[in-house]
Each structure stands twice: as structure tokens, then as C-alpha cells.
Design a protein around this motif. Structure first.
Motif, PDB file in Angstrom:
ATOM      1  N   GLN A   1       7.013  20.134   5.518  1.00 15.89           N
ATOM      2  CA  GLN A   1       7.675  19.137   4.683  1.00 15.89           C
ATOM      3  C   GLN A   1       7.375  17.718   5.158  1.00 15.89           C
ATOM      4  N   ALA A   2       7.215  17.547   6.457  1.00 16.72           N
ATOM      5  CA  ALA A   2       6.937  16.218   6.991  1.00 16.72           C
ATOM      6  C   ALA A   2       5.586  15.694   6.536  1.00 16.72           C
ATOM      7  N   LEU A   3       4.698  16.608   6.126  1.00 14.91           N
ATOM      8  CA  LEU A   3       3.370  16.191   5.690  1.00 14.91           C
ATOM      9  C   LEU A   3       3.328  15.797   4.223  1.00 14.91           C
ATOM     10  N   VAL A   4       4.406  16.086   3.478  1.00 13.85           N
ATOM     11  CA  VAL A   4       4.418  15.792   2.048  1.00 13.85           C
ATOM     12  C   VAL A   4       4.423  14.287   1.827  1.00 13.85           C
ATOM     13  N   GLY A   5       3.417  13.808   1.112  1.00 10.45           N
ATOM     14  CA  GLY A   5       3.380  12.405   0.730  1.00 10.45           C
ATOM     15  C   GLY A   5       3.492  11.437   1.880  1.00 10.45           C
ATOM     16  N   SER A   6       2.772  11.708   2.980  1.00  9.90           N
ATOM     17  CA  SER A   6       2.821  10.827   4.159  1.00  9.90           C
ATOM     18  C   SER A   6       4.255  10.635   4.644  1.00  9.90           C
ATOM     19  N   ASN A   7       4.940  11.779   4.841  1.00 12.44           N
ATOM     20  CA  ASN A   7       6.312  11.794   5.357  1.00 12.44           C
ATOM     21  C   ASN A   7       7.308  11.180   4.378  1.00 12.44           C
ATOM     22  N   ALA A   8       7.107  11.395   3.076  1.00  8.28           N
ATOM     23  CA  ALA A   8       8.048  10.895   2.076  1.00  8.28           C
ATOM     24  C   ALA A   8       9.426  11.515   2.242  1.00  8.28           C
ATOM     25  N   VAL A   9       9.463  12.764   2.714  1.00  6.47           N
ATOM     26  CA  VAL A   9      10.750  13.444   2.899  1.00  6.47           C
ATOM     27  C   VAL A   9      11.587  12.725   3.955  1.00  6.47           C
ATOM     28  N   GLY A  10      10.977  12.453   5.098  1.00  5.22           N
ATOM     29  CA  GLY A  10      11.711  11.766   6.155  1.00  5.22           C
ATOM     30  C   GLY A  10      12.048  10.329   5.814  1.00  5.22           C
ATOM     31  N   ASP A  11      11.259   9.709   4.949  1.00  2.82           N
ATOM     32  CA  ASP A  11      11.488   8.305   4.586  1.00  2.82           C
ATOM     33  C   ASP A  11      12.545   8.128   3.500  1.00  2.82           C
TER      34      ASP A  11
ATOM     35  N   PHE B   1       4.060  -3.534  -4.723  1.00  2.00           N
ATOM     36  CA  PHE B   1       3.169  -4.621  -4.301  1.00  2.00           C
ATOM     37  C   PHE B   1       3.719  -5.390  -3.103  1.00  2.00           C
ATOM     38  N   MET B   2       5.016  -5.608  -3.066  1.00  2.00           N
ATOM     39  CA  MET B   2       5.612  -6.504  -2.072  1.00  2.00           C
ATOM     40  C   MET B   2       5.939  -5.827  -0.742  1.00  2.00           C
ATOM     41  N   THR B   3       5.969  -4.499  -0.715  1.00  4.80           N
ATOM     42  CA  THR B   3       6.353  -3.807   0.513  1.00  4.80           C
ATOM     43  C   THR B   3       5.219  -2.893   0.969  1.00  4.80           C
ATOM     44  N   SER B   4       5.175  -2.658   2.275  1.00  3.42           N
ATOM     45  CA  SER B   4       4.118  -1.810   2.829  1.00  3.42           C
ATOM     46  C   SER B   4       4.615  -0.864   3.904  1.00  3.42           C
ATOM     47  N   SER B   5       5.889  -0.931   4.272  1.00  2.00           N
ATOM     48  CA  SER B   5       6.431  -0.051   5.304  1.00  2.00           C
ATOM     49  C   SER B   5       7.831   0.379   4.912  1.00  2.00           C
ATOM     50  N   ILE B   6       8.326   1.396   5.596  1.00  7.67           N
ATOM     51  CA  ILE B   6       9.639   1.934   5.269  1.00  7.67           C
ATOM     52  C   ILE B   6      10.746   0.966   5.649  1.00  7.67           C
ATOM     53  N   SER B   7      10.436  -0.100   6.345  1.00  2.00           N
ATOM     54  CA  SER B   7      11.457  -1.087   6.681  1.00  2.00           C
ATOM     55  C   SER B   7      12.015  -1.779   5.444  1.00  2.00           C
ATOM     56  N   SER B   8      11.260  -1.770   4.337  1.00  2.00           N
ATOM     57  CA  SER B   8      11.739  -2.426   3.116  1.00  2.00           C
ATOM     58  C   SER B   8      11.410  -1.661   1.845  1.00  2.00           C
ATOM     59  N   GLN B   9      10.668  -0.568   1.911  1.00  2.00           N
ATOM     60  CA  GLN B   9      10.323   0.177   0.698  1.00  2.00           C
ATOM     61  C   GLN B   9      11.553   0.819   0.089  1.00  2.00           C
ATOM     62  N   THR B  10      11.652   0.774  -1.235  1.00  2.00           N
ATOM     63  CA  THR B  10      12.808   1.306  -1.941  1.00  2.00           C
ATOM     64  C   THR B  10      12.524   2.719  -2.446  1.00  2.00           C
ATOM     65  N   ILE B  11      13.538   3.348  -2.984  1.00  2.00           N
ATOM     66  CA  ILE B  11      13.431   4.750  -3.364  1.00  2.00           C
ATOM     67  C   ILE B  11      12.408   5.007  -4.475  1.00  2.00           C
ATOM     68  N   PRO B  12      12.207   4.128  -5.479  1.00  2.00           N
ATOM     69  CA  PRO B  12      11.153   4.427  -6.462  1.00  2.00           C
ATOM     70  C   PRO B  12       9.763   4.533  -5.833  1.00  2.00           C
ATOM     71  N   VAL B  13       9.477   3.700  -4.831  1.00  2.00           N
ATOM     72  CA  VAL B  13       8.170   3.742  -4.177  1.00  2.00           C
ATOM     73  C   VAL B  13       8.007   5.042  -3.393  1.00  2.00           C
ATOM     74  N   ILE B  14       9.024   5.418  -2.646  1.00  2.00           N
ATOM     75  CA  ILE B  14       8.943   6.643  -1.849  1.00  2.00           C
ATOM     76  C   ILE B  14       8.920   7.870  -2.744  1.00  2.00           C
ATOM     77  N   ALA B  15       9.691   7.849  -3.836  1.00  2.00           N
ATOM     78  CA  ALA B  15       9.700   9.000  -4.750  1.00  2.00           C
ATOM     79  C   ALA B  15       8.328   9.243  -5.348  1.00  2.00           C
ATOM     80  N   ALA B  16       7.572   8.167  -5.588  1.00  2.00           N
ATOM     81  CA  ALA B  16       6.217   8.322  -6.137  1.00  2.00           C
ATOM     82  C   ALA B  16       5.283   8.991  -5.150  1.00  2.00           C
ATOM     83  N   ASN B  17       5.600   8.936  -3.857  1.00  2.00           N
ATOM     84  CA  ASN B  17       4.721   9.529  -2.849  1.00  2.00           C
ATOM     85  C   ASN B  17       4.812  11.053  -2.797  1.00  2.00           C
ATOM     86  N   PHE B  18       5.821  11.636  -3.439  1.00  2.00           N
ATOM     87  CA  PHE B  18       5.977  13.091  -3.377  1.00  2.00           C
ATOM     88  C   PHE B  18       4.851  13.818  -4.112  1.00  2.00           C
ATOM     89  N   ALA B  19       4.316  13.202  -5.159  1.00  2.00           N
ATOM     90  CA  ALA B  19       3.250  13.827  -5.933  1.00  2.00           C
ATOM     91  C   ALA B  19       1.910  13.502  -5.293  1.00  2.00           C
TER      92      ALA B  19
END
Length: 284
Positions: A63-73, A223-241
Motif C-alpha cells: 500500500q505504501a507504494l501506491v501513487g508514491s505513498n499517496a496512502v500515507g500522505d 501547480f503551487m505545491t510540490s510536497s506533502i507539507s502543503s498539498q491538499t486532498i484533491p492532489v493526493i487523491a489524484a495520485n491513487f490512479a
């Protein structure tokens, strides 16, 4: 009789249209992956499990490998979204209250034109201004921070906030302000103790609109964020696919987590939201 049957049928159909997709996401979030992929689909989990939700706290190796650790993020992204959305709502209320009060109480030349100009800014597509926004935020050294998102979302939500509050403020009797001034209340005290409490439904409606605008926005957050320090849930949710490993049950669980906070907020404040949105159209 026929008209009532048709109206009830349409109402039921519309309710199912709204409820069934959310039910299906919740249903899948409690399934095992093999059940979610079965044909025909299961409309109820045969063996319900909370493992998909527990994985956000303690993901397995796969699960940690899904979407570059999208689960943990995901938990951090939900927290980021709450901070950004709440801050956007507060900033919009502060700025929108001053502007809307001026438009509702002060008659000046060009006020309607200015209001229309504010509203027309919402017709500009986001893709047309995202590059200038990015360059400005880079010049201000705000990229990958809450500040970049809050400033961007405030720009989007403020025109509608002003319109909502302006219409509601016009329904508040001027006599209440005059009475407060007779009692020697200054303007700020009058606003805090008299005007704003009466305007609570309009304020809540505007705050919820600003909150939802910030919570759902994807493109600027990407566009404005690049790390989990500020990325919001829509960005992380897109990483699951991903092309390599897509787990639909985890995606469904993440979708439920993304929907629950604004849904709970709307359910709690639904009466005030309806009053705030309807007041201007009924009394204005």
C-alpha cells in the motif's frame, strides 16, 4: 394525481442520482479488492473490513507504494485542506464583510458597475491566469506554502462572497444601527454586537461557499505545491490512479475521507445556509 406522481418520481430519481454515487464509494471502501472487482458487482460488502481506513494510519508495504505513498500522505493532505479551506473562509469573511457593508449601506457612483466587474472576474478561466499566479507566488517566495493557496482561493471566492453578503446585509433594518448609535456604540462595536450576530446566516453561507471553493480546487493546488507539507486532498487523491498499481478500495476510502468534512459542515449549518442564500432573493 398524475402530476403528483410525476413530481414524486422525478424527486426520487434526483435523490437517487445524488445519493447512489456516494453510497457506492462508501460501499467499496469497506470491501476487499477482489470483491470490488467482481462481476456482477456487490451492492453490499460480503465480508466488510475497515482495513482500507486503517491503512491510512499504518499502510502495508504494498500500500505504501501506491501513487508514491499517496496512502500515507492522505491524513496530512486532509489536514492541509482543512487549514487552507478554513483560512480562506476566514479571510474571505473579513474582507467580504467590509466590502459588502459598503455596497449595502453607502450609495456612490459606479457601485453597480464595480459589483458587476467583481462578478465578471469569476468568468476568467483558471487556466488563463495560472501562469501569472505561479510567477507572482514564486517572486513572493510563497510556492509550496499555505499562503500561495489561501491567496489564490481568496481571489476566486471573494467576488461571490461580496455578492452573498451584500444581498443579506440589505435585509438588516437600518433602525438597528441607528438604535446602537443612539446608545453610543461606535461602528466596530455596533458591527460586533448588533450587525454581525443578526447577519449570521449570510456569514455562514458565505463562509461555507469559500470553504468549499478551497476544499475542491485541484489545478492551482497542483501547480503551487510540490510536497506533502502543503498539498491538499484533491492532489493526493489524484495520485491513487497509477499505471502500475491502482487499488480501487483505497481510492474509495480516500474519497470518503475527502467528502466527510465538508458534508458534516454543511449538515450542521444547513439551516443557516438556506436562510443566508434565500434572504437576498426574498427580501432584497
Amino acid at each position: 394525481m398524475t402530476r403528483k406522481v410525476v413530481l414524486y418520481a422525478l424527486a426520487i430519481g434526483f435523490a437517487l442520482y445524488l445519493v447512489v454515487p456516494f453510497y457506492w464509494i462508501v460501499n467499496m471502501s469497506f470491501m476487499h479488492e477482489v470483491d470490488a472487482a467482481s462481476v456482477p458487482p456487490h451492492f453490499l460488502p460480503h465480508d466488510p473490513t475497515a482495513a482500507n481506513y486503517l491503512s491510512f494510519v499504518n499502510p502495508s508495504t504494498d500500500q505504501a507504494l501506491v501513487g508514491s505513498n499517496a496512502v500515507g500522505d492522505t491524513p496530512y493532505a486532509v489536514l492541509n485542506s482543512l487549514v487552507v479551506a478554513f483560512s480562506t473562509a476566514v479571510v474571505n469573511l473579513v474582507l467580504g464583510t467590509f466590502a459588502a457593508y459598503s455596497f449595502s449601506r453607502i450609495q456612490f457612483r459606479g457601485s453597480q458597475v464595480l459589483l458587476i466587474v467583481y462578478l465578471l472576474t469569476r468568468m476568467v478561466p483558471g487556466i488563463a491566469i495560472i501562469i501569472p499566479f505561479y510567477l507572482v507566488m514564486r517572486a513572493l517566495d510563497l510556492l509550496d506554502t499555505y499562503g500561495a493557496l489561501i491567496l489564490s482561493y481568496t481571489t476566486f471566492a471573494l467576488p461571490i462572497t461580496i455578492w452573498i453578503l451584500k444581498d443579506y446585509f440589505r435585509t438588516v433594518p437600518r433602525e438597528l444601527e441607528d438604535a446602537a448609535r443612539v446608545d453610543r456604540c461606535g461602528w466596530f462595536r455596533m458591527m460586533w454586537t448588533v450587525f454581525l450576530p443578526i447577519s449570521a446566516p449570510g456569514l455562514v453561507a458565505a463562509a461555507i461557499f469559500s470553504f468549499m471553493t478551497a476544499w475542491n480546487e485541484f489545478m492551482f493546488a497542483l501547480f503551487m505545491t510540490s510536497s506533502i507539507s502543503s498539498q491538499t486532498i484533491p492532489v493526493i487523491a489524484a495520485n491513487f490512479a497509477t499505471d502500475l498499481n491502482t487499488q480501487v478500495t483505497l481510492m474509495a476510502a480516500a474519497g470518503v475521507l475527502a467528502v466527510v468534512p465538508p458534508l458534516v459542515l454543511v449538515l450542521i449549518c444547513q439551516r443557516l445556509i438556506v436562510q443566508g442564500m434565500a434572504a437576498g432573493s426574498v427580501k432584497g
